[in-house]
Motif scaffolding. Structure first.
Motif, PDB file in Angstrom:
ATOM      1  N   ASP A  32       2.090  12.975  -0.764  1.00  0.00           N
ATOM      2  CA  ASP A  32       3.240  13.767  -0.302  1.00  0.00           C
ATOM      3  C   ASP A  32       3.934  13.169   0.912  1.00  0.00           C
ATOM      4  N   VAL A  33       3.150  12.581   1.824  1.00  0.00           N
ATOM      5  CA  VAL A  33       3.722  12.021   3.060  1.00  0.00           C
ATOM      6  C   VAL A  33       3.052  10.676   3.316  1.00  0.00           C
ATOM      7  N   ILE A  34       3.856   9.645   3.546  1.00  0.00           N
ATOM      8  CA  ILE A  34       3.290   8.317   3.807  1.00  0.00           C
ATOM      9  C   ILE A  34       3.477   7.988   5.282  1.00  0.00           C
ATOM     10  N   VAL A  35       2.383   7.695   5.958  1.00  0.00           N
ATOM     11  CA  VAL A  35       2.432   7.327   7.369  1.00  0.00           C
ATOM     12  C   VAL A  35       2.448   5.802   7.441  1.00  0.00           C
ATOM     13  N   ALA A  36       3.496   5.260   8.051  1.00  0.00           N
ATOM     14  CA  ALA A  36       3.611   3.805   8.210  1.00  0.00           C
ATOM     15  C   ALA A  36       3.091   3.458   9.601  1.00  0.00           C
ATOM     16  N   ASP A  48       0.829  -1.202   0.000  1.00  0.00           N
ATOM     17  CA  ASP A  48       0.000   0.000   0.000  1.00  0.00           C
ATOM     18  C   ASP A  48       0.869   1.259   0.000  1.00  0.00           C
ATOM     19  N   ALA A  49       2.035   1.179   0.637  1.00  0.00           N
ATOM     20  CA  ALA A  49       2.953   2.328   0.617  1.00  0.00           C
ATOM     21  C   ALA A  49       3.391   2.615  -0.818  1.00  0.00           C
ATOM     22  N   ARG A  50       3.695   1.550  -1.578  1.00  0.00           N
ATOM     23  CA  ARG A  50       4.106   1.756  -2.982  1.00  0.00           C
ATOM     24  C   ARG A  50       2.955   2.359  -3.787  1.00  0.00           C
ATOM     25  N   SER A  51       1.730   1.885  -3.539  1.00  0.00           N
ATOM     26  CA  SER A  51       0.576   2.440  -4.272  1.00  0.00           C
ATOM     27  C   SER A  51       0.391   3.911  -3.926  1.00  0.00           C
ATOM     28  N   ALA A  52       0.582   4.254  -2.654  1.00  0.00           N
ATOM     29  CA  ALA A  52       0.439   5.656  -2.241  1.00  0.00           C
ATOM     30  C   ALA A  52       1.490   6.507  -2.942  1.00  0.00           C
ATOM     31  N   ASP A  53       2.694   5.981  -3.012  1.00  0.00           N
ATOM     32  CA  ASP A  53       3.796   6.706  -3.661  1.00  0.00           C
ATOM     33  C   ASP A  53       3.475   6.923  -5.142  1.00  0.00           C
TER      34      ASP A  53
END
Ligand code: FMN
Length: 346
Positions: free
Chosen positions: A157-161, A147-152
């Motif tokens: 602008d900012v990814i919250v893990a 999901d982080a890659r999809s958000a990117d």
């Protein structure tokens, strides 16, 4: 953080140099608009508005589609809870849920709020572009590297893990997605996988956690539980006290409150519903069905029948400061922690 993060809390965080985030879930757009205006009265610093993009929130299941026998079983399981807080039994279905998310997004764009913060779903790339055209930056919370890659890829602008320690709902919207990774493993994995800055969430409540997150490559931290136990938080006093009294092992992940997994302090509300074996209504309808119990519990100061969302950082939260003091002490403590580490390793 619904019922917790109103304008006073968000403004206090922003005034101290953090990024305060208003809770937008379940707020009718007119109320959200008033809250945005109130933050702007309190501070001219940037802040954010948080919305859930889960399919059940964007496109609510009509209550008429819920199987009548499931509604009846849920009400039967809740009958002793209602009696415990002095309410009569009921056989009603949950009310219709408004589909307000798109209107709330338009409001964030119109009012040019600095950050649109989203959870339990990702905005489409076209929406991200519209936000950017209005000067609104977008942050999204994920629990796994895919999901982080999809958000990117969507230009977030900012990814919250969000690690598994986090209080509140797991930011998951794909049932098949892995959701159980801890903050310490997730943050560096996401940092290595994306271009956007990564913010660590879950289990962080003081400067030691901020320093550790920075060491893992995070650009910052996002905290929920720590801010529930602050003076500006609108959480009932018994919820704040329960956090001060709890240990890291006092929480559990349950679907019993909304049908979606969330970390809460274990109490009778959660344990006895799970034990009842009754179905949990999907699409946040369970929460709607239980509203009367939660409100009565709040009025009566009964922590046993109220959903006290909190994460594993409860074990290190022992005071009730102002939210601005939290931001200032985090920065100070992180500096001290980093200095201690560097002086030790010389
Ligand atoms: C009481 C409470 C309510 C929350 N509500 C939301 C919410 O509405 N939207 C959201 O994106 N995250 C929400 N969260 C989760 C936070 O975004 C964050 O992931 C989490 O608090 C980080 O872990 P921590 O609780 O250990 O600080 C909530 C957390 C808590 C404790």
């Amino acid at each position: 953080m619904g019922r917790v993060a109103g304008p006073e809390l968000a403004a206090a965080v922003s005034r101290a140099g953090g990024l305060g985030i208003l809770a937008g879930l379940n707020l009718p757009p007119a109320d959200l608009d008033r809250q945005i205006a109130r933050v702007r009265e309190l501070t001219d610093r940037p802040f954010g508005v948080n919305l859930w993009l889960h399919p059940d929130v964007r496109d609510p299941i009509p209550p008429a589609q819920l199987p009548a026998e499931n509604v009846a079983s849920a009400n039967a399981a809740l009958a002793p809870f209602r009696a415990a807080v002095g309410l009569p039994g009921t056989a009603v279905s949950p009310p219709e849920r408004p589909a307000d998310v798109d209107a709330a997004i338009e409001l964030v764009l119109e009012r040019r709020v600095a950050f649109l913060s989203v959870a339990l779903g990702l905005p489409a790339a076209v929406l991200v572009e519209r936000c950017h055209a209005q000067g609104v930056r977008v942050m999204a919370m994920v629990t796994n590297v895919d999901d982080a890659r999809s958000a990117d890829a969507a230009g977030i602008d900012v990814i919250v893990a969000q690690g598994i320690e986090a209080g509140g709902h797991r930011s998951n919207w794909r049932p098949e997605a892995p959701a159980g990774v801890g903050t310490f493993a997730l943050v560096p994995e996401v940092v290595d996988a994306v271009r956007a800055p990564v913010v660590a969430a879950g289990g962080i409540a003081d400067g030691r956690g901020l320093a550790a997150a920075q060491a893992l490559g995070a650009a910052g931290v996002l905290m929920g539980t720590r801010f529930v136990a602050t003076r500006e938080s609108t959480a009932p006093a018994f919820w704040k006290q329960a956090i001060l009294d709890a240990a890291a092992g006092s929480t559990t992940i349950t679907k019993a409150l909304t049908g979606l997994p969330a970390r809460v302090l274990r109490n009778r509300l959660v344990e006895e519903y799970e034990k009842s074996g009754a179905p949990v209504l999907p699409g946040l309808h369970q929460a709607a069905l239980e509203q009367d119990i939660w409100l009565a519990a709040a009025r009566a100061g009964r922590s046993d029948w109220f959903p006290m969302y909190a994460g594993q950082s409860v074990g290190i939260i022992r005071d009730l400061p102002g939210a601005g003091e939290v931001v200032a002490s985090m920065v100070r403590e992180a500096d001290e922690a980093l200095q201690r580490i560097t002086s030790r390793s010389r």
